[in-house]
Design a protein around this motif. Sequence first.
Motif, PDB file in Angstrom:
ATOM      1  N   LYS A 369       0.827  -1.205   0.000  1.00 53.95           N
ATOM      2  CA  LYS A 369       0.000   0.000   0.000  1.00 53.95           C
ATOM      3  C   LYS A 369       0.865   1.260   0.000  1.00 53.95           C
ATOM      4  O   LYS A 369       0.535   2.261  -0.646  1.00 53.95           O
ATOM      5  CB  LYS A 369      -0.931  -0.006   1.215  1.00 53.95           C
ATOM      6  CG  LYS A 369      -2.067  -1.014   1.118  1.00 53.95           C
ATOM      7  CD  LYS A 369      -3.051  -0.852   2.267  1.00 53.95           C
ATOM      8  CE  LYS A 369      -4.271  -1.735   2.077  1.00 53.95           C
ATOM      9  NZ  LYS A 369      -5.314  -1.499   3.105  1.00 53.95           N
ATOM     10  N   TRP A 370       1.968   1.225   0.750  1.00 53.98           N
ATOM     11  CA  TRP A 370       2.875   2.388   0.808  1.00 53.98           C
ATOM     12  C   TRP A 370       3.446   2.694  -0.573  1.00 53.98           C
ATOM     13  O   TRP A 370       3.523   3.867  -0.977  1.00 53.98           O
ATOM     14  CB  TRP A 370       4.002   2.096   1.800  1.00 53.98           C
ATOM     15  CG  TRP A 370       5.014   3.205   1.903  1.00 53.98           C
ATOM     16  CD1 TRP A 370       6.210   3.298   1.255  1.00 53.98           C
ATOM     17  CD2 TRP A 370       4.907   4.398   2.700  1.00 53.98           C
ATOM     18  NE1 TRP A 370       6.857   4.459   1.590  1.00 53.98           N
ATOM     19  CE2 TRP A 370       6.075   5.157   2.478  1.00 53.98           C
ATOM     20  CE3 TRP A 370       3.947   4.876   3.578  1.00 53.98           C
ATOM     21  CZ2 TRP A 370       6.306   6.364   3.112  1.00 53.98           C
ATOM     22  CZ3 TRP A 370       4.170   6.096   4.206  1.00 53.98           C
ATOM     23  CH2 TRP A 370       5.339   6.820   3.972  1.00 53.98           C
ATOM     24  N   ARG A 371       3.807   1.669  -1.311  1.00 55.12           N
ATOM     25  CA  ARG A 371       4.375   1.857  -2.642  1.00 55.12           C
ATOM     26  C   ARG A 371       3.382   2.535  -3.577  1.00 55.12           C
ATOM     27  O   ARG A 371       3.767   3.308  -4.455  1.00 55.12           O
ATOM     28  CB  ARG A 371       4.800   0.513  -3.226  1.00 55.12           C
ATOM     29  CG  ARG A 371       6.067  -0.069  -2.613  1.00 55.12           C
ATOM     30  CD  ARG A 371       6.289  -1.491  -3.100  1.00 55.12           C
ATOM     31  NE  ARG A 371       7.591  -2.017  -2.691  1.00 55.12           N
ATOM     32  CZ  ARG A 371       7.954  -3.292  -2.837  1.00 55.12           C
ATOM     33  NH1 ARG A 371       7.119  -4.161  -3.377  1.00 55.12           N
ATOM     34  NH2 ARG A 371       9.151  -3.680  -2.444  1.00 55.12           N
ATOM     35  N   GLU A 372       2.087   2.240  -3.402  1.00 57.87           N
ATOM     36  CA  GLU A 372       1.066   2.797  -4.285  1.00 57.87           C
ATOM     37  C   GLU A 372       0.315   3.959  -3.648  1.00 57.87           C
ATOM     38  O   GLU A 372      -0.677   4.437  -4.195  1.00 57.87           O
ATOM     39  CB  GLU A 372       0.089   1.686  -4.698  1.00 57.87           C
ATOM     40  CG  GLU A 372       0.772   0.563  -5.474  1.00 57.87           C
ATOM     41  CD  GLU A 372      -0.214  -0.338  -6.189  1.00 57.87           C
ATOM     42  OE1 GLU A 372      -1.398   0.052  -6.308  1.00 57.87           O
ATOM     43  OE2 GLU A 372       0.197  -1.413  -6.638  1.00 57.87           O
ATOM     44  N   ARG A 373       0.799   4.392  -2.471  1.00 55.29           N
ATOM     45  CA  ARG A 373       0.204   5.525  -1.747  1.00 55.29           C
ATOM     46  C   ARG A 373      -1.291   5.293  -1.473  1.00 55.29           C
ATOM     47  O   ARG A 373      -2.128   6.160  -1.715  1.00 55.29           O
ATOM     48  CB  ARG A 373       0.418   6.828  -2.519  1.00 55.29           C
ATOM     49  CG  ARG A 373       1.891   7.241  -2.598  1.00 55.29           C
ATOM     50  CD  ARG A 373       2.417   7.555  -1.200  1.00 55.29           C
ATOM     51  NE  ARG A 373       3.785   8.025  -1.195  1.00 55.29           N
ATOM     52  CZ  ARG A 373       4.849   7.252  -0.965  1.00 55.29           C
ATOM     53  NH1 ARG A 373       4.691   5.961  -0.758  1.00 55.29           N
ATOM     54  NH2 ARG A 373       6.065   7.754  -0.934  1.00 55.29           N
ATOM     55  N   ILE A 376      -2.934   5.546   3.477  1.00 55.47           N
ATOM     56  CA  ILE A 376      -1.961   6.079   4.440  1.00 55.47           C
ATOM     57  C   ILE A 376      -2.682   7.153   5.258  1.00 55.47           C
ATOM     58  O   ILE A 376      -3.020   8.220   4.744  1.00 55.47           O
ATOM     59  CB  ILE A 376      -0.726   6.650   3.722  1.00 55.47           C
ATOM     60  CG1 ILE A 376      -0.065   5.545   2.885  1.00 55.47           C
ATOM     61  CG2 ILE A 376       0.266   7.218   4.738  1.00 55.47           C
ATOM     62  CD1 ILE A 376       1.022   6.041   1.958  1.00 55.47           C
TER      63      ILE A 376
END
Length: 413
Positions: A369-373, A376
């Motif tokens: 999820k962090w990689r694809e924003r 967050i």
Amino acid sequence: MFINGSYRSFTKSIKTLLCFTKHKKFTGIKRYSNALIFGIETSCDDTGCAIIDSEGTLLSESLHCQSLIHLRNGGIIPDVAQDLHRRFIEPTVEETLNKAEVSMNDITALAVTLQPGLPLSLAVGMKYAKHLSRKFNKPLIPIHHMEAHALVARMQQSITFPYLTLLISGGHCLLALVQGVNKFKLLGESIDSAPGEVFDKVARKMKLRNVSEYSQMSGGQAIETAASKATNPHIFKLPLPMADYKDCNFSFNGLKTGTFLHLHKKEKEHNIEADELIPEVNDLCAALLMAVTRHLVHRTQRAMEFCKTRELLSEHEGKLVVSGGVACNNFIFKNLTILCDDTGYKIFRPPPKLCTDNGVMIAWNGLEKWRERLDIVRDLSSLDIKAVSPLGENLIPNVKEAKIPMKLLKIKN
């Protein structure tokens, strides 16, 4: 003696080093230039934590398992699970940080399971994650427990979207199409019990705990081991559940009831008393395992056919990911592999320790999820737990409407 200005360069380097030392204090803690995701899992009876960097490298993991305590109690008691989570959440977090040689200040974001699961257990993880988020000013990434199970195989294997996933555990049984990190289409689910729950209840009713070899095994492990020793499993007949329903849903209560009836009949026949086991216990375990396997394989086969007819998966690039605690069952996985060989699918499953509940899959899902924003969150008031939470878009009505006819794969002992 310093020549051509090298003294000034040397002095500047010393000042830089002293400044760096003043701010970093050289505590011996490693410094990472990339993102670090901290995962927290407390959805049921295991307290799990892990740290993964932005390259997908697992830096550390810790797990406090409650299974033996609940095994002695005859099943998971939510109040007991919550008390144990409260007792071990902080030590588990600290152990995970220490193993990676980092502090919470080094962490980029916290990923925590918020749904689905036991409410009392989920609440412990959520509250502690929010506490850490506020104290260290870190964003939270909410995680859906079943999405984490479906994605964790991508951590160590090259599995591209889309793919079919079969998630089988003590609390869940479902089939879904995974099209992205947060894009799931639900094709089938259990209308009653989960396979792991049935294994646990049957193992308890059979009194397998009284055999020293099985005394510290889960119900599923005990039944699989006992089944491997069967000599004549065909003496017990268990029906194929939902044989007349042309969809991808599951039902295991009938198999549980049928097994109990066979067990009761044999106990009466042999005048079994107290802690004794029936002589045919291995054969009955094998009959149950075979029936559960047939049901899982046939519903998965229909899901494959649905994806093919609706062009949801490429005919030549089919992939099946099997995850969850019951995915550790090698007999079930072997027969799913036979199905995949027959249909041209590639089959994957995470390592055994990543099939059961753990902090690694939560951290990995957080990283994806962090990689694809995605998801967050800094407004913590918007986050809460959910005991029940569907997985993605529900296509079950579409599968039922399709009424896909097919020749079911034969499963042999």
